[in-house]
Design an enzyme around this catalytic site. Structure first.
Site, PDB file in Angstrom:
ATOM      1  N   ASP A   1       0.856  -1.175   0.000  1.00 48.32           N
ATOM      2  CA  ASP A   1       0.000   0.000   0.000  1.00 48.32           C
ATOM      3  C   ASP A   1       0.903   1.239   0.000  1.00 48.32           C
ATOM      4  OD1 ASP A   1      -3.148   0.694   1.748  1.00 48.32           O
ATOM      5  OD2 ASP A   1      -2.111   1.735   0.128  1.00 48.32           O
TER       6      ASP A   1
ATOM      7  N   GLU B   1     -10.481   7.097   4.685  1.00 49.00           N
ATOM      8  CA  GLU B   1      -9.450   6.505   5.532  1.00 49.00           C
ATOM      9  C   GLU B   1      -9.481   7.073   6.956  1.00 49.00           C
ATOM     10  OE1 GLU B   1      -6.591   6.019   1.596  1.00 49.00           O
ATOM     11  OE2 GLU B   1      -5.739   5.602   3.545  1.00 49.00           O
TER      12      GLU B   1
HETATM   13  C1  GLC Z   1      -4.500   4.266  -0.025  1.00 45.24           C
HETATM   14  C2  GLC Z   1      -5.339   3.118   0.461  1.00 45.24           C
HETATM   15  C3  GLC Z   1      -5.498   1.998  -0.524  1.00 45.24           C
HETATM   16  C4  GLC Z   1      -5.403   2.528  -1.936  1.00 45.24           C
HETATM   17  C5  GLC Z   1      -4.013   3.106  -2.143  1.00 45.24           C
HETATM   18  C6  GLC Z   1      -3.857   3.740  -3.524  1.00 45.24           C
HETATM   19  O1  GLC Z   1      -3.749   4.820   1.015  1.00 45.24           O
HETATM   20  O2  GLC Z   1      -4.981   2.542   1.712  1.00 45.24           O
HETATM   21  O3  GLC Z   1      -6.782   1.387  -0.273  1.00 45.24           O
HETATM   22  O4  GLC Z   1      -5.623   1.483  -2.860  1.00 45.24           O
HETATM   23  O5  GLC Z   1      -3.666   4.058  -1.160  1.00 45.24           O
HETATM   24  O6  GLC Z   1      -4.696   4.850  -3.644  1.00 45.24           O
END
Ligand code: GLC
Length: 609
Positions: free
Chosen positions: A303, A499
């Protein structure tokens, strides 16, 4: 194209040799793809590590995509091009792809995006209800259809990799990502996420209308404890989940097993920790459980900067993440430092070349399976489908199925479309941005007319008869019309968030909404509340003053679906995907011992009339 010519020559050479080789002397004879082996044999360490590098699109010039042989590029939430149109997206993505194809071996890059409720960063794309609403609908066939539509809207922009579905099983609704989860119930999550994955990937990843799904965030991202996060001001997002393997296998792992059975070929690792071990460095769960025990044979992506959180030493973080089994690092910015660090680690023997080759094999396998070598660019045939009426009808049906009727005193609902007058209150009644929630055009979403769609108010206005007077005031002031409004509808709830910014200790309505609701309860004959939220909220005494209550969740662009049910054209069929607490101090629930008498509404509750 020169580079492709080199690849073609390689291919012929290997095919003629009919290579079927074991990967190592003591491994069982396994057939490997000769095209991958041919490329791997040809690749330098720099080209291999380039394939393992995933960069946010604003952080790299196309020229460096070529020079560093970058394997993946992404748009994070809100990562739209200057011209946020489908054509603007296609031009942007194709530009990066062109640069990738100009590398020595011409290996196409793979572009990823969070199309988590439609192709949601793209202006004009259809925005579906967020997963909390789809959990309330609980309809696998609908999920597959949503996956198909989402894939079609992505392909027109040249994007063949979706960072979804989230298979989180949120256990504490104070988590800002609760709405990205379908339910607190593992079986519902497994059923709906795998149906959606089937819609995205269908039977053949190389087909022109399919994209690669990514099951996320491995593992137990939804099981973290309040107050355990160390990320910024987050309280529970990216925090620590604690428990034994029984808990993991009962609650959080099954959706991955089901996803793998349904063809999952990409998994994203969670920011969170399991028993205080950062998941991005957790070799036991990534390699021993996910890859070996569950047999996951796709590729694993980090991530957003999740690798960096493993240790204070970046070198140690990179070594542990790649050795744990991560194949592609979503850096997402400083690719030069990542590439340099991993190169040093391989040359020092801290990361074995076998691990690098395994990672690159996994990545190349998916690029081949997706048909990226043959069709690396956007497919303009799909541009016209983006935001199409046919797609909006699918989303409108999803909205209808997602609504949960929680209170209906004296059968105040459904309303009659021939009603003389109706009084609509609340800023959320006429705001596409609020009704869509986070991950819409912007990472955090935002209020306002942010993309084409139908607000809840517009849906009501389109449904009532020509003789019906619809009065709207965002603050619920109608005394210039009458001091006794008859039928009132109040649309209240949460403002957009994503988030950890949505980690909320209280889950209360805003004070101004409470004041408005109390005033309406005094002056209106009846009050029906439509709650726009990513999760259950604490309603306390307010609830007793209402005649009707509908959980609308985060419906997206097709607000007409709300009016369709409110006025009886369709029935209420939704049921609660999350238990609804009386008070926030009941959280986190001990589900094994919780009784429905202890809560305001149990999971599965939903009136039909
Ligand atoms: C974010 C998220 C994840 C996402 C990634 C790319 O922080 O945690 O779910 O796919 O970054 O955007």
């Amino acid at each position: 194209m020169k580079a492709n010519f080199a690849y073609a020559v390689l291919l012929v050479a290997v095919l003629l040799s009919g290579a079927v080789v074991s990967i190592s002397s003591n491994a069982p004879i396994e057939t490997v793809d000769p095209r991958i082996e041919a490329l791997l044999a040809e690749m330098t360490l720099a080209e291999k590590i380039g394939q393992m590098t995933l960069i946010e699109k604003n952080s790299i010039d196309p020229a460096d995509v070529t020079d560093y042989a970058i394997g993946g590029i992404l748009s994070g939430g809100g990562g739209y091009p200057r011209e946020n149109t489908p054509e603007g997206w296609a031009d942007m993505v194709n530009g990066y792809q062109q640069a990738a194809l100009e590398t020595r071996l011409g290996i196409p890059m793979i572009y990823g995006v969070d199309a988590v409720h439609g192709h949601n960063n793209v202006y004009g794309a259809v925005i579906f209800p967020h997963n909390v609403g789809l959990g309330a609908a609980n309809n696998p066939e609908l999920m597959t259809r949503i996956g198909e539509v989402t894939a079609a809207e992505m392909i027109g922009t040249g994007i063949y990799w979706n960072y979804g579905p989230a298979v989180s099983v949120p256990q504490d609704i104070r988590w800002g990502r609760t709405y990205e989860g379908y339910s607190e119930d593992t079986a519902i999550v497994s059923s709906l996420s795998s149906a959606y994955l089937r819609g995205l990937q269908q039977a053949d990843l190389a087909a022109p209308d399919t994209v690669l799904a990514t099951v996320k965030h491995f593992v137990a991202d939804g099981g973290t404890r309040w107050g355990s996060s160390k990320t910024g001001n987050y309280q529970i997002d990216q925090g620590v989940a604690r428990g034994d393997m029984n808990l993991l296998r009962r609650v959080h792992l099954p959706p991955y097993e089901v996803a793998i059975e349904n063809g999952a070929q990409s998994v994203m690792i969670s920011f969170s920790s399991w028993n205080y071990v950062k998941m991005h460095g957790n070799r036991e769960l990534i390699t021993d459980v996910l890859k070996t025990e569950l047999g996951f044979d796709g590729f694993i992506v980090a991530d957003w900067g999740g690798v960096d959180q493993i240790s204070l030493s970046y070198y140690e973080s990179v070594v542990r993440a790649i050795n744990a089994g991560i194949d592609m690092n979503m850096v997402p910015y400083d690719y030069k430092t990542f590439i340099e660090t991993l190169t040093i680690a391989v040359e020092a023997g801290d990361v074995p070349m076998e691990r690098i080759d395994d990672a690159v094999r996994n990545i190349l396998k998916l690029k081949l399976a997706l048909g990226l070598f043959e069709q690396p660019f956007s497919n303009p045939d799909y541009l016209a489908e983006i935001g199409s009426e046919a797609h909006r009808e699918v989303a409108r049906d999803a909205v209808r199925q997602s609504l949960v009727l929680l209170k209906n005193e004296n059968s105040v609902l459904p309303l009659s479309a021939d009603i003389d007058e109706i009084f609509v209150a609340g800023k959320a009644a006429d705001d596409i941005g609020i009704q869509s929630g986070g991950w819409t055009i912007e990472w955090q979403g935002r209020p306002g007319d942010i993309t084409p769609g139908t607000t809840i108010l517009e849906g009501i206005q389109a449904t009532v008869s020509a003789d019906t007077a619809v009065y709207y005031d965002k603050f619920g002031h109608f005394d210039d019309i009458t001091d006794a409004p008859s039928t009132c509808i109040a649309v209240v709830g949460e403002m957009p968030y994503a988030e950890g910014f949505g980690d909320d200790p209280d889950l209360e309505l805003a004070a101004r909404d409470k004041r408005m609701l109390r005033r309406l309860a005094e002056v209106c004959d009846t009050v029906t509340v439509l709650l726009i939220s990513g999760r259950p909220m604490i309603l306390n005494d307010l609830f007793a003053q209402w005649d009707g209550l509908v959980a609308v969740w985060l419906p997206g662009t097709e607000g007409q679906g709300v009016a369709d049910v409110l006025f009886g054209d369709y029935p209420f069929t939704g049921t609660l995907p999350y238990t609804w607490p009386h008070a926030v101090d009941q959280l986190p629930f001990e589900f094994e011992t919780l009784s429905s008498e202890d809560v305001l509404f149990p999971r599965g509750f939903g009136l039909t009339e």
